[in-house]
Motif scaffolding. Structure first.
Motif, PDB file in Angstrom:
ATOM      1  N   ASP A 264     -48.745  73.467 -18.883  1.00 15.59           N
ATOM      2  CA  ASP A 264     -47.415  73.571 -19.505  1.00 15.59           C
ATOM      3  C   ASP A 264     -47.202  74.884 -20.241  1.00 15.59           C
ATOM      4  OD1 ASP A 264     -46.868  71.148 -18.519  1.00 15.59           O
ATOM      5  OD2 ASP A 264     -46.618  70.106 -20.428  1.00 15.59           O
TER       6      ASP A 264
ATOM      7  N   ASP B  10     -40.901  79.482 -19.777  1.00 11.34           N
ATOM      8  CA  ASP B  10     -39.747  78.741 -19.295  1.00 11.34           C
ATOM      9  C   ASP B  10     -38.469  79.287 -19.921  1.00 11.34           C
ATOM     10  OD1 ASP B  10     -40.242  78.001 -21.838  1.00 11.34           O
ATOM     11  OD2 ASP B  10     -40.543  75.868 -21.447  1.00 11.34           O
TER      12      ASP B  10
ATOM     13  N   ARG C   8     -32.832  70.424 -22.452  1.00 15.48           N
ATOM     14  CA  ARG C   8     -33.113  70.325 -21.015  1.00 15.48           C
ATOM     15  C   ARG C   8     -34.608  70.289 -20.738  1.00 15.48           C
ATOM     16  NH1 ARG C   8     -28.751  74.843 -18.792  1.00 15.48           N
ATOM     17  NH2 ARG C   8     -26.859  73.557 -19.122  1.00 15.48           N
ATOM     18  N   ARG C   9     -35.351  71.106 -21.464  1.00  8.52           N
ATOM     19  CA  ARG C   9     -36.800  71.130 -21.256  1.00  8.52           C
ATOM     20  C   ARG C   9     -37.419  69.797 -21.648  1.00  8.52           C
ATOM     21  NH1 ARG C   9     -40.525  72.924 -17.960  1.00  8.52           N
ATOM     22  NH2 ARG C   9     -42.558  73.241 -18.973  1.00  8.52           N
ATOM     23  N   CYS C  10     -36.952  69.206 -22.740  1.00  6.60           N
ATOM     24  CA  CYS C  10     -37.482  67.902 -23.144  1.00  6.60           C
ATOM     25  C   CYS C  10     -37.121  66.828 -22.127  1.00  6.60           C
ATOM     26  CB  CYS C  10     -36.948  67.525 -24.519  1.00  6.60           C
ATOM     27  SG  CYS C  10     -37.654  68.496 -25.869  1.00  6.60           S
ATOM     28  N   GLU C  11     -35.915  66.922 -21.559  1.00  4.55           N
ATOM     29  CA  GLU C  11     -35.548  65.972 -20.514  1.00  4.55           C
ATOM     30  C   GLU C  11     -36.457  66.137 -19.296  1.00  4.55           C
ATOM     31  OE1 GLU C  11     -31.480  66.565 -19.638  1.00  4.55           O
ATOM     32  OE2 GLU C  11     -30.741  65.673 -21.519  1.00  4.55           O
ATOM     33  N   GLU C  12     -36.717  67.403 -18.920  1.00  5.40           N
ATOM     34  CA  GLU C  12     -37.631  67.636 -17.790  1.00  5.40           C
ATOM     35  C   GLU C  12     -39.018  67.079 -18.084  1.00  5.40           C
ATOM     36  OE1 GLU C  12     -37.631  71.779 -17.093  1.00  5.40           O
ATOM     37  OE2 GLU C  12     -35.586  71.862 -16.293  1.00  5.40           O
ATOM     38  N   LEU C  13     -39.510  67.343 -19.292  1.00  2.00           N
ATOM     39  CA  LEU C  13     -40.840  66.831 -19.652  1.00  2.00           C
ATOM     40  C   LEU C  13     -40.849  65.304 -19.690  1.00  2.00           C
ATOM     41  CD1 LEU C  13     -41.801  69.322 -22.513  1.00  2.00           C
ATOM     42  CD2 LEU C  13     -42.854  69.178 -20.253  1.00  2.00           C
ATOM     43  N   GLU C  14     -39.771  64.740 -20.222  1.00  2.00           N
ATOM     44  CA  GLU C  14     -39.701  63.279 -20.288  1.00  2.00           C
ATOM     45  C   GLU C  14     -39.651  62.689 -18.886  1.00  2.00           C
ATOM     46  OE1 GLU C  14     -40.080  59.986 -22.455  1.00  2.00           O
ATOM     47  OE2 GLU C  14     -39.798  61.951 -23.375  1.00  2.00           O
ATOM     48  N   ASP C  15     -38.869  63.289 -18.005  1.00  2.00           N
ATOM     49  CA  ASP C  15     -38.795  62.801 -16.627  1.00  2.00           C
ATOM     50  C   ASP C  15     -40.138  62.962 -15.927  1.00  2.00           C
ATOM     51  OD1 ASP C  15     -37.126  61.932 -14.270  1.00  2.00           O
ATOM     52  OD2 ASP C  15     -37.776  63.897 -13.545  1.00  2.00           O
ATOM     53  N   THR C  16     -40.781  64.123 -16.140  1.00  2.00           N
ATOM     54  CA  THR C  16     -42.095  64.342 -15.524  1.00  2.00           C
ATOM     55  C   THR C  16     -43.120  63.356 -16.067  1.00  2.00           C
ATOM     56  OG1 THR C  16     -41.576  66.695 -15.304  1.00  2.00           O
ATOM     57  CG2 THR C  16     -43.884  66.074 -15.123  1.00  2.00           C
TER      58      THR C  16
ATOM     59  N   LYS D  11     -48.367  66.632 -21.290  1.00  2.00           N
ATOM     60  CA  LYS D  11     -46.917  66.459 -21.411  1.00  2.00           C
ATOM     61  C   LYS D  11     -46.563  65.852 -22.765  1.00  2.00           C
ATOM     62  CE  LYS D  11     -45.826  67.939 -17.312  1.00  2.00           C
ATOM     63  NZ  LYS D  11     -47.157  68.507 -17.015  1.00  2.00           N
TER      64      LYS D  11
END
Length: 447
Positions: free
Chosen positions: A166, A170, A306-314, A419
């Protein structure tokens, strides 16, 4: 002669007393030739004690003529004196009135310039106070930028503690770097503007002091001229100053006097206009600075979101894969156990078949026949060996798959921990710290 009280406008021509035609007197020497004459050798060269009648008449006539001439000259001089006194009186009165009028005009001019200087001094003072307030806004805004800069640098340092994989450059890091660079540029701009404001305040104060000095001189001169305008011939506080009727070498002319004040007013107005323009510029700078910082803050917050959403989704996907992997590991463990049991179950039939073959190999002589039973036992042993081989291969494959699944599980768990750490840093550390971002009023220097 009669005296006439008239106002003379120019020097009169001296009046001459007409000369009288006196009779010409011929003086003859009287000779004493009579019997009683005193001529003789004893009196030769000496005057007789007595005068002749003609000499007495001549002497009286000379006295009359002398008295008449002296009276005529005295009368003429008296008339000239009266005329000169009247003329000088009128001239002194006119000169004094003209001097009083010119002193009044001078007072009006001085009062006009004094009023202009006083107005300019007041406006310069007000303008300096307004510019000083803008400078204080700049100082407050500069102090307020230290909080966003510390937040941005702290966010960058916190995100350096992210773990592989990580630890990437970004969009959040890009926006944070842009924010830090923007804040540095803004701080340099505010510092330069503060120095410009300080210099302009100094110029305003210098021009104000110049105008105040000029105003003070004009107030003093106005008071002096006002006192002079009130002097009159019956004033008790006047006296002779014989050496005052001369021009000082350093004295100014009316043109240079007016030009001096006008130049002071022009310079003061120029500095006041420059100060007003600088105040407008400062207001625009502070407004733009506050807007730019808030826009960049919103951009960074949006990137964090957006980055937290990506991390949460991942993370959710990894958790799903981990759940499936764990279930597959369980099934694969059951499969390995089943394969081992199957291999174990094939050992007894193989022993039986091999034992049969071994026992049948001890048949005597012609009984050692390749009969159907012998062939079936051979094929049975071969089938059992092939089954064992296949089962062992599948067992090896299953065990390898199980090991791969275990490795995958460890990688997934490690990645999930990474993550979770990244989410903790971005959400709990960085975004929580960014809630202390200054408001737009603080960034604009109002608070």
């Amino acid at each position: 002669m009669a005296q006439t009280d008239v106002l003379l406008t120019k020097e009169p021509t001296p009046q001459a007393v007409p000369a009288c035609e006196l009779p010409q007197k011929v003086y003859d020497v009287a000779r004493n030739v009579g019997a009683c004459s005193s001529s003789g050798l004893a009196t030769a060269g000496f005057r007789s004690a007595k005068y002749l009648a003609d000499e007495w008449s001549q002497n009286c006539y000379a006295r009359y003529h002398r008295a008449f001439a002296d009276r005529n000259q005295s009368e003429r001089r008296r008339h000239e004196s009266h005329q000169l006194a009247a003329k000088t009186q009128a001239l002194a009165r006119c000169s004094q009135e003209d001097a009083t009028r010119k002193a009044g005009a001078r007072l009006q001019d001085t009062h006009g310039w004094k009023s202009e200087l006083q107005r300019e001094v007041g406006e310069l003072g007000t303008e300096s106070d307004l510019l000083l307030a803008q400078k204080q806004r700049l100082a407050r805004a500069l102090d307020a930028t230290s909080v966003p800069f510390s937040i941005a640098t702290d966010n960058l340092q916190c995100r350096e503690r992210r773990q592989h994989p990580d630890l990437v450059r970004d969009c959040v890091e890009t926006e944070l770097l842009k924010e830090a660079e923007l804040i540095r540029n803004i701080q340099e701009l505010l510092k330069r503007t503060i120095m410009q404001a300080v210099n302009q305040i100094r110029l305003n104060r210098e021009q104000k002091e110049t105008c105040e000095m000029d105003w003070s001189d004009k107030v003093e001169a106005y008071n002096i001229d006002q006192a002079c305008a009130h002097y009159h011939n019956q004033s008790t506080d006047v006296q002779f100053h014989p050496y005052s009727a001369k021009f000082e070498e350093s004295a100014s002319t009316p043109e240079t006097w007016a030009r001096f004040t006008q130049e002071n007013l022009c310079r003061a107005e120029r500095e006041r206009r420059a100060s007003a323009n600088l105040r407008v510029l400062i207001d625009c700078i502070l407004r733009d600075v506050a807007e730019d910082l808030r826009l960049q803050c919103d951009a960074v917050n949006l990137a964090f979101g957006r980055r937290c959403e990506e991390l949460e989704d991942t993370r959710h996907k990894l958790q799903n894969h981990l759940h499936k992997t764990l279930r597959e590991i369980t099934e694969q463990e059951h499969n390995v156990a089943a394969l081992r049991q199957a291999i174990k179950d094939k050992e007894a039939p193989l022993k039986v078949a091999q034992t049969r073959l071994y026992q049948r190999s001890h048949r005597p002589n012609m009984e050692l026949c390749r009969d159907a039973a012998q062939f079936r036992l051979m094929s049975e042993v071969e089938e059992l060996n092939m089954s064992l081989t296949a089962l062992k291969e599948k067992l090896l494959e299953a065990e390898q798959s199980l090991r791969n699944l275990e490795d995958t599980r460890m990688d997934l768990e490690k990645d999930l921990a990474v993550k979770a750490n990244s989410l903790f840093i971005d959400r709990q550390k960085c975004m929580t710290h960014r809630t202390h971002y200054p408001t737009i009023l603080q960034l604009a220097g109002y608070q």
